[in-house]
Write a protein that holds these residues in place. Sequence first.
Motif, mmCIF file in Angstrom:
data_model
loop_
_atom_site.group_PDB
_atom_site.id
_atom_site.type_symbol
_atom_site.label_atom_id
_atom_site.label_comp_id
_atom_site.label_asym_id
_atom_site.label_seq_id
_atom_site.Cartn_x
_atom_site.Cartn_y
_atom_site.Cartn_z
ATOM 1 N N ALA A 87 32.940 -30.014 -1.014
ATOM 2 C CA ALA A 87 33.251 -30.576 0.296
ATOM 3 C C ALA A 87 33.390 -32.087 0.214
ATOM 4 C CB ALA A 87 32.159 -30.219 1.294
ATOM 5 N N PRO A 88 34.295 -32.670 0.983
ATOM 6 C CA PRO A 88 34.397 -34.127 1.039
ATOM 7 C C PRO A 88 33.174 -34.720 1.728
ATOM 8 C CG PRO A 88 35.758 -33.135 2.731
ATOM 9 C CD PRO A 88 35.234 -32.001 1.896
ATOM 10 N N ALA A 89 33.049 -36.024 1.625
ATOM 11 C CA ALA A 89 31.955 -36.694 2.321
ATOM 12 C C ALA A 89 32.087 -36.452 3.822
ATOM 13 C CB ALA A 89 31.988 -38.186 2.027
ATOM 14 N N PRO A 90 30.976 -36.228 4.511
ATOM 15 C CA PRO A 90 31.059 -36.004 5.959
ATOM 16 C C PRO A 90 31.492 -37.267 6.683
ATOM 17 C CG PRO A 90 28.770 -36.205 5.263
ATOM 18 C CD PRO A 90 29.600 -36.164 4.013
ATOM 19 N N PRO A 91 31.977 -37.140 7.896
ATOM 20 C CA PRO A 91 32.435 -38.321 8.630
ATOM 21 C C PRO A 91 31.287 -39.271 8.937
ATOM 22 C CG PRO A 91 32.335 -36.411 10.080
ATOM 23 C CD PRO A 91 32.102 -35.898 8.683
ATOM 24 N N ALA A 92 31.588 -40.564 8.923
ATOM 25 C CA ALA A 92 30.561 -41.558 9.251
ATOM 26 C C ALA A 92 30.092 -41.403 10.691
ATOM 27 C CB ALA A 92 31.118 -42.964 9.018
ATOM 28 N N VAL A 93 31.014 -40.999 11.556
ATOM 29 C CA VAL A 93 30.691 -40.733 12.960
ATOM 30 C C VAL A 93 31.033 -39.279 13.250
ATOM 31 C CG1 VAL A 93 31.178 -41.326 15.359
ATOM 32 C CG2 VAL A 93 31.171 -43.119 13.606
ATOM 33 N N LYS A 94 30.084 -38.526 13.778
ATOM 34 C CA LYS A 94 30.332 -37.119 14.061
ATOM 35 C C LYS A 94 31.399 -36.974 15.145
ATOM 36 C CE LYS A 94 25.692 -35.526 12.810
ATOM 37 N NZ LYS A 94 24.479 -34.799 13.258
ATOM 38 N N PRO A 95 32.261 -35.974 15.016
ATOM 39 C CA PRO A 95 33.301 -35.790 16.036
ATOM 40 C C PRO A 95 32.700 -35.381 17.380
ATOM 41 C CG PRO A 95 33.275 -33.953 14.496
ATOM 42 C CD PRO A 95 32.349 -34.982 13.927
ATOM 43 N N LYS A 96 33.426 -35.687 18.439
ATOM 44 C CA LYS A 96 32.988 -35.303 19.777
ATOM 45 C C LYS A 96 33.257 -33.814 19.980
ATOM 46 C CE LYS A 96 33.561 -36.309 24.691
ATOM 47 N NZ LYS A 96 34.291 -37.116 25.701
ATOM 48 N N ILE A 97 32.202 -33.078 20.305
ATOM 49 C CA ILE A 97 32.318 -31.640 20.491
ATOM 50 C C ILE A 97 32.499 -31.339 21.975
ATOM 51 C CG2 ILE A 97 31.251 -29.399 20.097
ATOM 52 C CD1 ILE A 97 31.826 -30.868 17.521
ATOM 53 N N THR A 116 35.163 -23.922 16.741
ATOM 54 C CA THR A 116 35.732 -24.755 15.683
ATOM 55 C C THR A 116 35.335 -26.205 15.934
ATOM 56 O OG1 THR A 116 37.630 -23.273 15.411
ATOM 57 C CG2 THR A 116 37.890 -25.521 14.602
ATOM 58 N N VAL A 117 34.970 -26.909 14.888
ATOM 59 C CA VAL A 117 34.620 -28.327 14.978
ATOM 60 C C VAL A 117 35.893 -29.150 14.808
ATOM 61 C CG1 VAL A 117 33.349 -30.199 13.857
ATOM 62 C CG2 VAL A 117 32.299 -27.924 14.086
ATOM 63 N N PRO A 118 36.135 -30.132 15.662
ATOM 64 C CA PRO A 118 37.353 -30.939 15.514
ATOM 65 C C PRO A 118 37.295 -31.832 14.272
ATOM 66 C CG PRO A 118 35.987 -31.786 17.313
ATOM 67 C CD PRO A 118 35.363 -30.506 16.864
ATOM 68 N N THR A 119 38.085 -31.498 13.286
ATOM 69 C CA THR A 119 38.178 -32.278 12.052
ATOM 70 C C THR A 119 39.514 -31.991 11.386
ATOM 71 O OG1 THR A 119 37.163 -32.735 9.882
ATOM 72 C CG2 THR A 119 37.020 -30.487 10.694
ATOM 73 N N GLN A 120 40.019 -32.946 10.628
ATOM 74 C CA GLN A 120 41.232 -32.750 9.841
ATOM 75 C C GLN A 120 40.898 -32.362 8.404
ATOM 76 O OE1 GLN A 120 44.338 -32.811 11.266
ATOM 77 N NE2 GLN A 120 43.110 -32.999 13.129
ATOM 78 N N GLN A 121 39.636 -32.453 8.034
ATOM 79 C CA GLN A 121 39.231 -32.092 6.682
ATOM 80 C C GLN A 121 39.334 -30.582 6.474
ATOM 81 O OE1 GLN A 121 35.252 -33.782 6.626
ATOM 82 N NE2 GLN A 121 35.981 -35.606 5.567
ATOM 83 N N ALA A 301 31.269 -26.931 4.217
ATOM 84 C CA ALA A 301 30.505 -28.141 4.505
ATOM 85 C C ALA A 301 29.280 -27.779 5.332
ATOM 86 C CB ALA A 301 31.377 -29.161 5.235
ATOM 87 N N LYS A 302 28.394 -28.742 5.486
ATOM 88 C CA LYS A 302 27.171 -28.529 6.251
ATOM 89 C C LYS A 302 27.446 -28.778 7.724
ATOM 90 C CE LYS A 302 22.264 -29.722 6.303
ATOM 91 N NZ LYS A 302 21.190 -30.516 5.664
ATOM 92 N N LEU A 303 27.213 -27.779 8.557
ATOM 93 C CA LEU A 303 27.525 -27.875 9.981
ATOM 94 C C LEU A 303 26.810 -29.047 10.634
ATOM 95 C CD1 LEU A 303 28.829 -26.600 12.519
ATOM 96 C CD2 LEU A 303 26.789 -25.146 12.710
ATOM 97 N N GLU A 304 25.590 -29.285 10.257
ATOM 98 C CA GLU A 304 24.788 -30.330 10.907
ATOM 99 C C GLU A 304 25.289 -31.738 10.580
ATOM 100 O OE1 GLU A 304 22.829 -26.559 10.736
ATOM 101 O OE2 GLU A 304 23.640 -27.798 9.113
#
Length: 307
Positions: A87-97, A116-121, A301-304
Amino acid sequence: MVIGAPPSRRTLGAALLAAALATTATACSGAAEPDRGAPAPAAGQQARGGQGASGALNDYLDRVRKERTARVLAAKKWGLARPPLEAPAPPAVKPKITTRKGFETDGEGLPPVFTTVPTQQKVVFLTIDDGAEKDPDLLRMMNDLRIPYSAFLSDYVVKDDYGYFARMQKSQKSGVSLHNHTLNHRYLPGLSYKQQKREICGMQDVIEKRYGKRPPLFRPPYGNYNEDTLRAAKSCGVKAVPLWASEAFPDRMEWREWDRDLHPGDIVLTHFRGKADWKGTMPDMIRRVMNVITAKGYAVAKLEDYV
């Protein structure tokens, strides 16, 4: 209203290599000033494998090679077609759910319900529900493969062996997160607000007592809930309600979306089950779902890290 559910490490290594070469070139020419923010090493000290950026790069690449080799061997050991993607590095700021369209209630300020979590990864998230099957091979397999996952527990099936889930919680370096799936796995929309609160908040208390932390995530049994469910969950600290976009079994995948495919940020559901309940073991199920996920070019990736 009742609502229910029917940069990779290679890139980083290349970047570090470029940085190391650039640092070496400027140091030789004397054109750049030293980094005044970084303390000089003490007398006699230097980075293992060499000095400065070059030594750090060598250490990093050596660690990556060892981790990849271990993952390849683990994939062969557990019968996967290919090693899981990293998995790539997680975002520095978590996306708005936000709540998924079609899953809304009339209430405001309630925990969002999403699949689904909003991400382009190109990542998906693996979640396992209830806790009925306590297969020690699952812990070994997930640790060997370094696959992150989240468990949503119901007390009526975990209370005969709380220790298994304590071992699960500590079985990986980054930890396995344990979340709320109610005390008794009842159909929540059929209960009063008071009864729902007992089911949800009672499980919050159990997890905090047994595992040291009040979980921020809650999944309603069967994916069914109403506004009382979300109000009760919010009252005892729940921040979000993840459902799922697909479900994994040892012999098949089931899909929520019309295209029967994975998408960036999808949540994958499965259950703690064994041969008495389905056609295989927990490792059989992990083998199946990981072969699908990896073949489609996704990492787990890790959901948290995102919610």
